[in-house]
Write a protein that holds these residues in place. Structure first.
Motif, PDB file in Angstrom:
ATOM      1  N   ALA B  41       0.833  -1.198   0.000  1.00  0.00           N
ATOM      2  CA  ALA B  41       0.000   0.000   0.000  1.00  0.00           C
ATOM      3  C   ALA B  41       0.867   1.247   0.000  1.00  0.00           C
ATOM      4  O   ALA B  41       0.372   2.359   0.077  1.00  0.00           O
ATOM      5  CB  ALA B  41      -0.923   0.012   1.218  1.00  0.00           C
ATOM      6  N   ASP B  42       2.184   1.045  -0.050  1.00  0.00           N
ATOM      7  CA  ASP B  42       3.067   2.218  -0.018  1.00  0.00           C
ATOM      8  C   ASP B  42       4.109   2.132  -1.128  1.00  0.00           C
ATOM      9  O   ASP B  42       5.258   2.476  -0.938  1.00  0.00           O
ATOM     10  CB  ASP B  42       3.737   2.350   1.356  1.00  0.00           C
ATOM     11  CG  ASP B  42       4.571   1.121   1.718  1.00  0.00           C
ATOM     12  OD1 ASP B  42       4.549   0.146   0.933  1.00  0.00           O
ATOM     13  OD2 ASP B  42       5.229   1.145   2.756  1.00  0.00           O
ATOM     14  N   ARG B  44       3.825   3.114  -4.785  1.00  0.00           N
ATOM     15  CA  ARG B  44       3.279   3.624  -6.025  1.00  0.00           C
ATOM     16  C   ARG B  44       4.276   3.423  -7.156  1.00  0.00           C
ATOM     17  O   ARG B  44       5.467   3.665  -6.942  1.00  0.00           O
ATOM     18  CB  ARG B  44       2.990   5.118  -5.832  1.00  0.00           C
ATOM     19  CG  ARG B  44       2.376   5.766  -7.023  1.00  0.00           C
ATOM     20  CD  ARG B  44       2.101   7.210  -6.733  1.00  0.00           C
ATOM     21  NE  ARG B  44       1.445   7.785  -7.873  1.00  0.00           N
ATOM     22  CZ  ARG B  44       0.663   8.838  -7.805  1.00  0.00           C
ATOM     23  NH1 ARG B  44       0.423   9.414  -6.652  1.00  0.00           N
ATOM     24  NH2 ARG B  44       0.107   9.320  -8.883  1.00  0.00           N
ATOM     25  N   PHE B  48      -0.794   1.051  -4.078  1.00  0.00           N
ATOM     26  CA  PHE B  48      -0.961   2.193  -3.165  1.00  0.00           C
ATOM     27  C   PHE B  48      -2.447   2.394  -2.927  1.00  0.00           C
ATOM     28  O   PHE B  48      -3.252   1.575  -3.385  1.00  0.00           O
ATOM     29  CB  PHE B  48      -0.260   3.449  -3.696  1.00  0.00           C
ATOM     30  CG  PHE B  48      -0.714   3.943  -5.056  1.00  0.00           C
ATOM     31  CD1 PHE B  48      -0.373   3.255  -6.211  1.00  0.00           C
ATOM     32  CD2 PHE B  48      -1.455   5.115  -5.173  1.00  0.00           C
ATOM     33  CE1 PHE B  48      -0.770   3.722  -7.468  1.00  0.00           C
ATOM     34  CE2 PHE B  48      -1.852   5.584  -6.416  1.00  0.00           C
ATOM     35  CZ  PHE B  48      -1.518   4.878  -7.563  1.00  0.00           C
ATOM     36  N   ILE B  49      -2.838   3.426  -2.177  1.00  0.00           N
ATOM     37  CA  ILE B  49      -4.261   3.616  -1.928  1.00  0.00           C
ATOM     38  C   ILE B  49      -4.710   4.965  -2.467  1.00  0.00           C
ATOM     39  O   ILE B  49      -3.902   5.876  -2.652  1.00  0.00           O
ATOM     40  CB  ILE B  49      -4.641   3.517  -0.430  1.00  0.00           C
ATOM     41  CG1 ILE B  49      -3.896   4.552   0.402  1.00  0.00           C
ATOM     42  CG2 ILE B  49      -4.405   2.121   0.115  1.00  0.00           C
ATOM     43  CD1 ILE B  49      -4.384   4.646   1.838  1.00  0.00           C
ATOM     44  N   PRO B  78      -2.845  -5.026   3.382  1.00  0.00           N
ATOM     45  CA  PRO B  78      -1.566  -4.361   3.137  1.00  0.00           C
ATOM     46  C   PRO B  78      -0.438  -5.083   3.866  1.00  0.00           C
ATOM     47  O   PRO B  78      -0.579  -5.419   5.037  1.00  0.00           O
ATOM     48  CB  PRO B  78      -1.778  -2.957   3.717  1.00  0.00           C
ATOM     49  CG  PRO B  78      -2.875  -3.096   4.711  1.00  0.00           C
ATOM     50  CD  PRO B  78      -3.728  -4.243   4.256  1.00  0.00           C
ATOM     51  N   ASN B  83       6.896  -8.364   6.673  1.00  0.00           N
ATOM     52  CA  ASN B  83       5.892  -9.266   7.271  1.00  0.00           C
ATOM     53  C   ASN B  83       5.126 -10.143   6.277  1.00  0.00           C
ATOM     54  O   ASN B  83       4.331 -10.983   6.682  1.00  0.00           O
ATOM     55  CB  ASN B  83       4.908  -8.476   8.141  1.00  0.00           C
ATOM     56  CG  ASN B  83       3.964  -7.569   7.354  1.00  0.00           C
ATOM     57  OD1 ASN B  83       3.798  -7.712   6.147  1.00  0.00           O
ATOM     58  ND2 ASN B  83       3.356  -6.630   8.041  1.00  0.00           N
ATOM     59  N   PRO B 167      11.246   2.504   7.077  1.00  0.00           N
ATOM     60  CA  PRO B 167      10.120   1.597   6.869  1.00  0.00           C
ATOM     61  C   PRO B 167       9.430   1.812   5.523  1.00  0.00           C
ATOM     62  O   PRO B 167       8.836   0.893   4.988  1.00  0.00           O
ATOM     63  CB  PRO B 167       9.183   1.906   8.028  1.00  0.00           C
ATOM     64  CG  PRO B 167       9.582   3.260   8.514  1.00  0.00           C
ATOM     65  CD  PRO B 167      11.033   3.417   8.199  1.00  0.00           C
ATOM     66  N   GLY B 168       9.482   3.011   4.974  1.00  0.00           N
ATOM     67  CA  GLY B 168       8.750   3.257   3.734  1.00  0.00           C
ATOM     68  C   GLY B 168       9.484   4.217   2.817  1.00  0.00           C
ATOM     69  O   GLY B 168      10.439   4.890   3.216  1.00  0.00           O
ATOM     70  N   PRO B 170       8.412   7.159   1.357  1.00  0.00           N
ATOM     71  CA  PRO B 170       8.359   8.599   1.596  1.00  0.00           C
ATOM     72  C   PRO B 170       9.374   9.090   2.628  1.00  0.00           C
ATOM     73  O   PRO B 170       9.992  10.138   2.451  1.00  0.00           O
ATOM     74  CB  PRO B 170       6.940   8.848   2.105  1.00  0.00           C
ATOM     75  CG  PRO B 170       6.194   7.605   1.971  1.00  0.00           C
ATOM     76  CD  PRO B 170       7.118   6.505   1.632  1.00  0.00           C
ATOM     77  N   GLU B 171       9.559   8.318   3.702  1.00  0.00           N
ATOM     78  CA  GLU B 171      10.515   8.714   4.733  1.00  0.00           C
ATOM     79  C   GLU B 171      11.926   8.791   4.149  1.00  0.00           C
ATOM     80  O   GLU B 171      12.695   9.697   4.458  1.00  0.00           O
ATOM     81  CB  GLU B 171      10.504   7.724   5.891  1.00  0.00           C
ATOM     82  CG  GLU B 171       9.249   7.763   6.756  1.00  0.00           C
ATOM     83  CD  GLU B 171       8.215   6.752   6.306  1.00  0.00           C
ATOM     84  OE1 GLU B 171       8.264   6.340   5.126  1.00  0.00           O
ATOM     85  OE2 GLU B 171       7.359   6.370   7.121  1.00  0.00           O
ATOM     86  N   TYR B 173      12.681   9.308   0.985  1.00  0.00           N
ATOM     87  CA  TYR B 173      12.766  10.449   0.067  1.00  0.00           C
ATOM     88  C   TYR B 173      13.037  11.741   0.825  1.00  0.00           C
ATOM     89  O   TYR B 173      13.818  12.574   0.395  1.00  0.00           O
ATOM     90  CB  TYR B 173      11.452  10.600  -0.722  1.00  0.00           C
ATOM     91  CG  TYR B 173      11.358   9.683  -1.924  1.00  0.00           C
ATOM     92  CD1 TYR B 173      12.478   9.061  -2.438  1.00  0.00           C
ATOM     93  CD2 TYR B 173      10.144   9.473  -2.565  1.00  0.00           C
ATOM     94  CE1 TYR B 173      12.395   8.226  -3.536  1.00  0.00           C
ATOM     95  CE2 TYR B 173      10.041   8.642  -3.663  1.00  0.00           C
ATOM     96  CZ  TYR B 173      11.176   8.017  -4.145  1.00  0.00           C
ATOM     97  OH  TYR B 173      11.087   7.207  -5.227  1.00  0.00           O
ATOM     98  N   ILE B 174      12.366  11.907   1.971  1.00  0.00           N
ATOM     99  CA  ILE B 174      12.568  13.116   2.769  1.00  0.00           C
ATOM    100  C   ILE B 174      14.027  13.245   3.164  1.00  0.00           C
ATOM    101  O   ILE B 174      14.642  14.299   3.035  1.00  0.00           O
ATOM    102  CB  ILE B 174      11.697  13.058   4.052  1.00  0.00           C
ATOM    103  CG1 ILE B 174      10.283  13.490   3.738  1.00  0.00           C
ATOM    104  CG2 ILE B 174      12.257  13.940   5.136  1.00  0.00           C
ATOM    105  CD1 ILE B 174      10.132  14.983   3.628  1.00  0.00           C
TER     106      ILE B 174
END
Lengths: 259, 269
Positions: B41-42, B44, B48-49, B78, B83, B167-168, B170-171, B173-174
């Motif tokens: 779900a993370d 893209r 994704f959602i 998701p 996991n 974990p994902g 976006p983090e 990328y920041i």
């Protein structure tokens, strides 16, 4: 009271920070992509539903933990020594275990469905996570109960005995009714800690507010959204916890005089 | 031609083994009336959602197609890189369709479906000004990665990069945009799609290395159902998707730059 005024100001400060981060983002996003506020608004209903799940998890975990913790706390004061020692060990274990580790244990150890006779009961992840959070609550409530009961003057026990109350009657009719008041503020504090711990369940795949915020951020793929969206989440938690904190403080003041 | 013969032989073999083992897990799924698929779900545009909370993406389209063919309802859970196999083992999901690359360890833990439906290698996303050209340039550099990704270890061990795992996406990328990481080590297909999706933001970035270790993306079902009808069905479906060009079409629909792997597979079949 001073502390409350300070935290009130803190809330206003956070709102200011949100506005600032959104404005900063707007400047960054001036290239014609949808505005940050509009984007956040678009995701608000979904993340709001997630936040309701946080509240539901906290309420159920608190209820389970309180019922179990009350039994455990009374067990800690039992005159039967094996029971007393067992209750003390269990209490200390769950009170001093990291919440996240307990969560992982519950998620991995509990089955995803249980068979009771011919009936198959599904155990969705959020229920397992709720059980995982109820365990440390249980340990903490147990100590609150013990503390609340032991804080009462021993003369209460003696007087009850003089009136020919047996141990159970003394506990339920004399001691506990009086112990509830001093137990209430720490119990409410524990609840505030619990609701703030609910985003932990995002690591075990429960779709609560934190998880959904992360999903939304991935879907938007705009890094300038990250700070304002997490800040909005912070404000939602603060708005929920702050009234509880005020109420707790008021109760503490009221009960402090009486004892 | 040779590969076509090989493929048909493989199917014959699969059909025979299935007939021998006779595990009809498709029946079980149809009896349940629902197919539970673990999806990302993370990630893209694969999974994704949308703001209504519905799952969307290339892999979600594939999951829908599978459920439709089985005539059951689709339920999606998701999952994360860390996991998804555990969920499969527990029986919480029937199928993993979540950007999972094929590794020997995963083949042990689950039944991996051949042929793969996608493939991507490992590369980095980094500022052009960093002047990275060779993997050796990463020695001693802070490199963002994803928790549980199989390529973190080779990048750290072979080239001495310091992996900071998030974990994902976006983090990570920041951290990359803020300059805390010098590079983001990722699947090359994700990097390629990021670079085209928002060209303004990533104008100063590039994918400078030679892509290494092309890894196939695979579906997986429970290890216990290695000889089941579901695994055979999925394997046939994957071949069909390659032959008809369905996967290439999906890739195009989701704005993913064409992958050489899909082209080769389509031409081979």
């Amino acid at each position: 009271m001073n502390a409350l005024r300070v935290s009130g100001r803190f809330g206003v400060g956070m709102m200011g920070l949100l506005l600032a981060s959104v404005l900063f983002g707007e400047v960054q996003a001036a290239d014609g992509s949808a505005s940050l506020l509009a984007t956040m608004w678009k995701w608000a209903p979904l993340i709001g539903q997630g936040f309701l799940l946080n509240i539901l998890i906290s309420v159920v975990a608190m209820t389970l933990g309180t019922v179990a913790g009350l039994g455990l706390g009374l067990g800690q004061m039992s005159p039967i020594w094996p029971l007393r020692h067992a209750a003390q060990i269990v209490t200390q274990f769950f009170r001093n275990a990291p919440w996240l580790v307990l969560l992982f244990y519950c998620i991995l150890l509990l089955p995803y469905e249980m068979r009771l006779g011919g009936l198959v009961v599904a155990m969705p992840a959020w229920i397992k996570a709720t059980v995982g959070l109820a365990l440390p609550v249980m340990g903490n409530v147990s100590e609150i109960v013990r503390g609340g009961v032991q804080a009462l003057p021993p003369a209460q026990w003696d007087s009850a005995e003089a009136l020919a109350f047996n141990r159970r009657q003394t506990l339920w009719m004399v001691i506990l009714p009086q112990a509830i008041k001093p137990m209430l503020p720490p119990w409410m504090n524990l609840y505030a800690v619990l609701i703030m711990a609910t985003p932990l369940v995002s690591v075990v795949g429960v779709e609560e507010a934190m998880t959904l915020t992360r999903f939304a951020l991935s879907a938007e793929n705009r890094s300038e959204l990250l700070l304002p969206m997490y800040l909005a989440l912070l404000i939602a938690f603060f708005a929920y916890c702050y009234p509880i904190a005020r109420w707790t403080a008021r109760l503490e003041r009221r009960f402090a005089v009486k004892l | 031609m040779l590969s076509r013969i090989a493929a048909s032989l493989l199917f014959l073999l699969l059909t025979i083994t299935t007939a021998l083992a006779g595990v009809d897990d498709i029946k079980a799924i149809q009896a349940k009336g629902v197919l539970v698929v673990g999806v990302k779900a993370d990630y893209r545009p694969w999974g994704f959602i949308d703001p209504s909370g519905a799952f969307v993406g290339m892999e979600i389209d594939m999951a829908n197609e599978i459920a439709k063919r089985l005539g059951v309802r689709l339920e999606m859970v998701p999952v994360t890189t860390a996991n998804r196999i555990e969920f499969l083992r527990q029986g919480r999901i029937d199928l993993i369709l979540a950007t999972m690359s094929d590794t020997p360890a995963r083949r042990q833990a689950a039944t991996v479906i051949d042929p793969p439906y996608y493939a991507g290698g490992t590369n980095i996303l980094a500022r052009k000004s960093m002047n990275f050209h060779r993997w050796q340039d990463l020695r001693g550099r802070r490199v963002c990665g994803l928790q549980g990704a199989y390529y973190n270890r080779p990048v750290a061990e072979n080239w001495g990069a310091i992996i900071v795992a998030f974990p994902g996406v976006p983090e990570a990328y920041i951290d990359l945009l803020a300059g805390n990481c010098d590079a983001f080590v990722q699947d090359s297909s994700l990097i390629a799609s990021t670079l085209v999706s928002d060209s303004a933001k990533w104008a100063d970035f590039e994918m400078p290395m030679e892509t290494f270790g092309e890894q196939a993306w695979v579906m997986a079902v429970s290890a216990a159902n290695r000889d089941g009808t579901f695994a055979t069905f999925l394997s046939r479906l994957s071949v069909e998707w390659h032959r008809t060009g369905h996967l290439i079409e999906l890739e195009k629909n989701w704005g993913i730059p064409p992958s050489p792997f899909l082209k080769t597979m389509h031409e081979k079949s």
